[in-house]
Write a protein that holds these residues in place. Sequence first.
Motif, PDB file in Angstrom:
ATOM      1  N   ASN A  87       0.845  -1.203   0.000  1.00 41.14           N
ATOM      2  CA  ASN A  87       0.000   0.000   0.000  1.00 41.14           C
ATOM      3  C   ASN A  87       0.877   1.248   0.000  1.00 41.14           C
ATOM      4  O   ASN A  87       1.843   1.323   0.758  1.00 41.14           O
ATOM      5  N   THR A  88       0.550   2.214  -0.836  1.00 38.93           N
ATOM      6  CA  THR A  88       1.398   3.394  -0.974  1.00 38.93           C
ATOM      7  C   THR A  88       1.289   4.322   0.238  1.00 38.93           C
ATOM      8  O   THR A  88       0.320   4.266   1.002  1.00 38.93           O
ATOM      9  N   LYS A  89       2.280   5.185   0.371  1.00 37.50           N
ATOM     10  CA  LYS A  89       2.294   6.168   1.446  1.00 37.50           C
ATOM     11  C   LYS A  89       1.065   7.066   1.352  1.00 37.50           C
ATOM     12  O   LYS A  89       0.451   7.428   2.368  1.00 37.50           O
ATOM     13  N   GLU A  90       0.673   7.415   0.117  1.00 39.05           N
ATOM     14  CA  GLU A  90      -0.497   8.281  -0.094  1.00 39.05           C
ATOM     15  C   GLU A  90      -1.776   7.594   0.385  1.00 39.05           C
ATOM     16  O   GLU A  90      -2.642   8.237   0.991  1.00 39.05           O
ATOM     17  N   ILE A  91      -1.886   6.294   0.131  1.00 37.56           N
ATOM     18  CA  ILE A  91      -3.051   5.541   0.593  1.00 37.56           C
ATOM     19  C   ILE A  91      -3.108   5.535   2.120  1.00 37.56           C
ATOM     20  O   ILE A  91      -4.158   5.768   2.723  1.00 37.56           O
ATOM     21  N   VAL A  92      -1.962   5.268   2.739  1.00 37.75           N
ATOM     22  CA  VAL A  92      -1.906   5.226   4.209  1.00 37.75           C
ATOM     23  C   VAL A  92      -2.287   6.582   4.798  1.00 37.75           C
ATOM     24  O   VAL A  92      -3.056   6.654   5.778  1.00 37.75           O
ATOM     25  N   GLU A  93      -1.790   7.660   4.216  1.00 38.12           N
ATOM     26  CA  GLU A  93      -2.097   9.005   4.722  1.00 38.12           C
ATOM     27  C   GLU A  93      -3.589   9.311   4.605  1.00 38.12           C
ATOM     28  O   GLU A  93      -4.187   9.889   5.522  1.00 38.12           O
ATOM     29  N   GLU A  94      -4.205   8.910   3.507  1.00 33.21           N
ATOM     30  CA  GLU A  94      -5.639   9.170   3.325  1.00 33.21           C
ATOM     31  C   GLU A  94      -6.467   8.317   4.281  1.00 33.21           C
ATOM     32  O   GLU A  94      -7.443   8.787   4.874  1.00 33.21           O
ATOM     33  N   LEU A  95      -6.068   7.055   4.439  1.00 39.90           N
ATOM     34  CA  LEU A  95      -6.789   6.165   5.358  1.00 39.90           C
ATOM     35  C   LEU A  95      -6.671   6.633   6.807  1.00 39.90           C
ATOM     36  O   LEU A  95      -7.570   6.403   7.614  1.00 39.90           O
ATOM     37  N   SER A  96      -5.572   7.305   7.128  1.00 41.08           N
ATOM     38  CA  SER A  96      -5.349   7.775   8.505  1.00 41.08           C
ATOM     39  C   SER A  96      -6.373   8.822   8.930  1.00 41.08           C
ATOM     40  O   SER A  96      -6.527   9.093  10.127  1.00 41.08           O
ATOM     41  N   LYS A  97      -7.075   9.387   7.951  1.00 41.33           N
ATOM     42  CA  LYS A  97      -8.143  10.335   8.270  1.00 41.33           C
ATOM     43  C   LYS A  97      -9.384   9.609   8.791  1.00 41.33           C
ATOM     44  O   LYS A  97     -10.276  10.228   9.367  1.00 41.33           O
TER      45      LYS A  97
END
Length: 266
Positions: A87-97
């Motif tokens: 999973n990409t860093k961008e995906i992780v950052e968005e999911l963290s919301k």
Amino acid sequence: MKTLIDQIGATHTFENSPQRIVSLVPSQTELLYELGQESKIVGITKFCVHPYHFKSTKKLVGGTKKVPYEKIRLLNPDVIICNKEENTKEIVEELSKICPVWVTNIITVEDNFQMITDFGQLLNCRTEAQKWNDKLAFALSDFQNFIKDTPIRKVAYFIWKKPYMVAGSDNFINELLKLNHFKNIYDSKGRYPEVAIEEIVQDGDPDFIFLSSEPYPFKKEDGYEISNYTDKAETILVDGEMFSWYGSRLLKAFDYFKMLHRILEK
């Protein structure tokens, strides 16, 4: 209240042990099941094929690279399980919301033991986690004894076609190749390099060419095509799950590796 650190160094604080889990990593979905967490899993990817019945009992939430954020948010998860490679860093950052995102990073077998220990603490299943680590440690020791007198043989491990791509260094596949006394001819070319098949002899002239069942599903015909570029290498279809899935799958992998070596000896 407990504070834990995941495998990319992110700190997470939980008031209670998570009761609603979304898993975006197929091998970790299987591990969560083996750790007795089935009732807590509310969402999985379409690639989470083990255990088989999950595809009809759990909500499917896309793949590992394309993630439907709203669909996941509506599942109201307490934690989302991701992996640095899958999973990409961008995906992780968005999911963290949405909620805490626990990210694993598995390069070595030791990383695998740590992931299982971490899940035991995170999900309050320490006993089951310890049982699995004990089983894996015993199986690892047994396999190391099995393999100790096997000579080092050169291999190329193909994961994709058009373009041809192979497993290089700094990944779990390469670690398992080394464990099997296989010398990866592409381990100095990066993690998953593109290669020119017509240059395979110059690149290292392997004894065996492994064609993985995933992510690209290689067939016998692909082996015939590739064998045109080498005089000595034997082309073999291998089970990609056994070489690339971490977690509880590793237990089955050790038996698979023994079978593979017996085939190679013939």
